[in-house]
Design an enzyme around this catalytic site. Structure first.
Site: not given
Ligand code: G3P
Length: 220
Positions: A86-87
């Protein structure tokens, strides 16, 4: 619509998984901190979640620069085959997402609020895009309308890879209803919301009367 749980709490994940409806889990630094999580245990904790859940589990990076995010993402991705990196949505995050997706590592781009952000996330190679609903409502804007714009806009294009929309920052059953009606692929919900989704006063009242009538059958 698929249901993800938005939590880092192992007991909640086990409970939701036992219902047979859990398709994935999303975590973030706040959710891990809420569990009293320590840095040294972070990967082990995510591994436990990945072992419980038959589906994608998002673990978030905290680096602010491309190479740092890529290094974190590679390490997270090595935890389990179902770990999704998750960015956060930001220029360095886009660059890192491109690098990670080029290596075959799936990314969930988070902290996404607008159509242009979602478009850029999809172009950078993100497999999942997480528009936040409740946080728009928190600032007196219409989070469902914003989510709807993202879902509609993404459907206009072929990005050359699968892109799924995760309706995030979900606070109520109505958020889930609206997200399902517009065709959002996934809703990631806190456990308290998941429990509410299954409940309705008419269900409770109906069950009560069925059981009372069954007592009459048994005693007839
Ligand atoms: O997964 C992140 C998102 O769902 C956060 O929700 O309730 O903190 O706005 P919330």
């Amino acid at each position: 619509m698929k249901f993800f749980l938005d939590t880092a709490n192992i007991a909640e994940i086990e409970e939701a998984a036992s219902w047979g409806v859990l398709a994935g889990v999303t975590t973030n630094p706040t959710l891990y901190a809420r569990e009293g999580g320590k840095l040294a245990d972070f990967h082990d904790h995510l591994k436990r979640i990945c072992d419980i859940v038959d589906g994608p589990v998002s673990g978030e990076t905290v680096g602010l620069h491309r190479d740092e995010i890529v290094r974190e993402g590679e390490a997270l991705s090595a935890i389990a085959p179902n770990l999704i990196v998750k960015v956060p949505t930001m220029p360095e995050g886009l660059a890192a997402t491109k690098a990670l997706s080029d290596k075959g590592i799936k990314v969930n781009m988070t902290l996404c609020f607008t159509v242009p952000q979602a478009m850029l996330a999809a172009r950078s190679g993100a497999s999942y895009i997480s528009p936040f609903v409740g946080r728009f409502d928190d600032i007196s804007e219409d989070g469902i309308d914003q989510l709807s714009q993202v879902v509609t806009a993404l459907a206009n294009y072929d990005f050359g890879h699968d892109v799924e929309v995760i309706a995030a920052s979900i606070r109520s059953a109505n958020h889930v209803t609206q997200a399902a009606l517009m065709g959002a692929d996934i809703a990631t919900v806190p456990f308290a919301v998941l429990k509410n989704l299954v409940k309705h006063p008419l269900t409770d009242r109906g069950l009560e009367s069925f059981l009372a009538d069954w007592e009459k059958v048994k005693n007839a």
